[in-house]
Design a protein around this motif. Structure first.
Motif, PDB file in Angstrom:
ATOM      1  N   VAL A 188       3.084  21.008  40.627  1.00 28.97           N
ATOM      2  CA  VAL A 188       2.075  21.087  41.679  1.00 28.97           C
ATOM      3  C   VAL A 188       1.591  19.667  41.917  1.00 28.97           C
ATOM      4  CG1 VAL A 188      -0.158  22.036  42.349  1.00 28.97           C
ATOM      5  CG2 VAL A 188       1.374  23.387  40.909  1.00 28.97           C
ATOM      6  N   PHE A 189       1.875  19.134  43.104  1.00 27.39           N
ATOM      7  CA  PHE A 189       1.617  17.733  43.409  1.00 27.39           C
ATOM      8  C   PHE A 189       2.307  16.880  42.333  1.00 27.39           C
ATOM      9  CE2 PHE A 189      -2.015  19.960  45.421  1.00 27.39           C
ATOM     10  CZ  PHE A 189      -1.781  19.591  46.727  1.00 27.39           C
ATOM     11  N   ASP A 190       1.537  16.094  41.549  1.00 31.05           N
ATOM     12  CA  ASP A 190       2.135  15.259  40.492  1.00 31.05           C
ATOM     13  C   ASP A 190       2.033  15.908  39.116  1.00 31.05           C
ATOM     14  OD1 ASP A 190       2.563  13.317  42.398  1.00 31.05           O
ATOM     15  OD2 ASP A 190       0.688  12.277  41.984  1.00 31.05           O
ATOM     16  N   LEU A 200      -2.212  27.298  48.709  1.00 30.40           N
ATOM     17  CA  LEU A 200      -2.619  26.130  49.499  1.00 30.40           C
ATOM     18  C   LEU A 200      -3.183  26.542  50.860  1.00 30.40           C
ATOM     19  CD1 LEU A 200       0.272  23.673  48.579  1.00 30.40           C
ATOM     20  CD2 LEU A 200      -2.073  23.668  47.711  1.00 30.40           C
ATOM     21  N   GLN A 201      -2.715  27.697  51.378  1.00 31.02           N
ATOM     22  CA  GLN A 201      -3.234  28.230  52.651  1.00 31.02           C
ATOM     23  C   GLN A 201      -4.486  29.085  52.438  1.00 31.02           C
ATOM     24  OE1 GLN A 201      -1.958  27.331  55.603  1.00 31.02           O
ATOM     25  NE2 GLN A 201      -0.459  26.076  54.517  1.00 31.02           N
ATOM     26  N   LEU A 248      -5.483  25.826  40.684  1.00 31.38           N
ATOM     27  CA  LEU A 248      -4.594  24.792  41.206  1.00 31.38           C
ATOM     28  C   LEU A 248      -5.322  23.983  42.288  1.00 31.38           C
ATOM     29  CD1 LEU A 248      -1.236  26.757  41.538  1.00 31.38           C
ATOM     30  CD2 LEU A 248      -2.029  25.339  39.644  1.00 31.38           C
ATOM     31  N   PRO A 249      -5.090  22.672  42.312  1.00 33.55           N
ATOM     32  CA  PRO A 249      -5.747  21.843  43.318  1.00 33.55           C
ATOM     33  C   PRO A 249      -5.213  22.137  44.723  1.00 33.55           C
ATOM     34  CG  PRO A 249      -4.273  20.522  41.950  1.00 33.55           C
ATOM     35  CD  PRO A 249      -4.241  21.901  41.409  1.00 33.55           C
ATOM     36  N   TYR A 250      -5.978  21.686  45.712  1.00 32.24           N
ATOM     37  CA  TYR A 250      -5.606  21.913  47.113  1.00 32.24           C
ATOM     38  C   TYR A 250      -5.162  20.628  47.811  1.00 32.24           C
ATOM     39  CZ  TYR A 250      -7.450  26.610  46.768  1.00 32.24           C
ATOM     40  OH  TYR A 250      -7.651  27.921  46.412  1.00 32.24           O
ATOM     41  N   LYS A 251      -5.650  19.484  47.314  1.00 27.08           N
ATOM     42  CA  LYS A 251      -5.357  18.230  48.018  1.00 27.08           C
ATOM     43  C   LYS A 251      -5.428  17.068  47.028  1.00 27.08           C
ATOM     44  CE  LYS A 251      -7.498  15.482  51.700  1.00 27.08           C
ATOM     45  NZ  LYS A 251      -8.653  15.441  52.580  1.00 27.08           N
ATOM     46  N   LYS A 252      -4.476  16.159  47.110  1.00 26.77           N
ATOM     47  CA  LYS A 252      -4.462  14.975  46.240  1.00 26.77           C
ATOM     48  C   LYS A 252      -5.399  13.926  46.820  1.00 26.77           C
ATOM     49  CE  LYS A 252      -1.312  11.806  43.951  1.00 26.77           C
ATOM     50  NZ  LYS A 252      -1.959  11.900  42.668  1.00 26.77           N
TER      51      LYS A 252
END
Length: 165
Positions: free
Chosen positions: A3-5, A51-52, A159-163
């Motif tokens: 998830v992302f990094d 994420l949505q 879980l994160p939504y935005k880096k």
């Protein structure tokens, strides 16, 4: 699961439900979990739905009593100050392997510090030290995970939504 990094534990994940799904007895306390454990890897479709904002998905932080991430999650109106304060603190402490994300809202900042298979006890000790350093500069509006005083089903992170960085 990637998830992302972040390389998170991929044996299972948690999905938030509208009602309590489990009652957990832990250290003479009762916890009421709204996150249901799903014993299968997270699919790309489910991650996209998270994420949505169609579902809220969380990942476990512990595997066999060890973690690869220390997490500080801030929720408050001084989120921009917290963001810069944490970067300055990490520069001072020479902590280089970390990631900062935005959570479900702009006021929720998630900081993931990479560690190498740290025991729950050691993770809890390091997080308390970081939290005490932050408390010198800012009103405490964050939680640290993993936390030795919580059951495993509560040592999860949405879980994160935005880096951010």
């Amino acid at each position: 699961m990637k998830v992302f990094d972040l390389d998170l534990i991929d044996t299972h994940y948690y999905i938030k439900r509208n009602s309590i799904v489990e009652q957990i007895q832990f250290n003479n306390r009762t916890f009421y979990a709204k996150f249901e454990r799903i014993d299968e890897p997270l699919t790309p479709l489910l991650l996209e739905q998270h994420l949505q904002r169609e579902y809220t998905i969380a990942a476990p932080l512990l595997e066999n009593g060890y973690t690869d991430y220390l997490v500080i999650e801030y929720k408050g109106e001084e989120y921009q100050r917290f963001h810069y304060l944490i970067k300055h603190l990490f520069d001072t402490l020479h902590i280089e392997k970390y990631h900062i994300y935005q959570g479900k809202s702009e006021e929720r900042i998630q900081v993931f510090i990479e560690v190498d298979k740290l025991s729950l006890e050691e993770a809890d000790k390091q997080l308390k030290e970081l939290s005490n350093l932050l408390k010198q500069k800012l009103t405490k509006k964050w939680k640290c995970l993993p936390d030795i005083s919580l059951p495993e089903a509560y040592n999860i992170i949405t879980l994160p939504y935005k880096k951010l960085i």
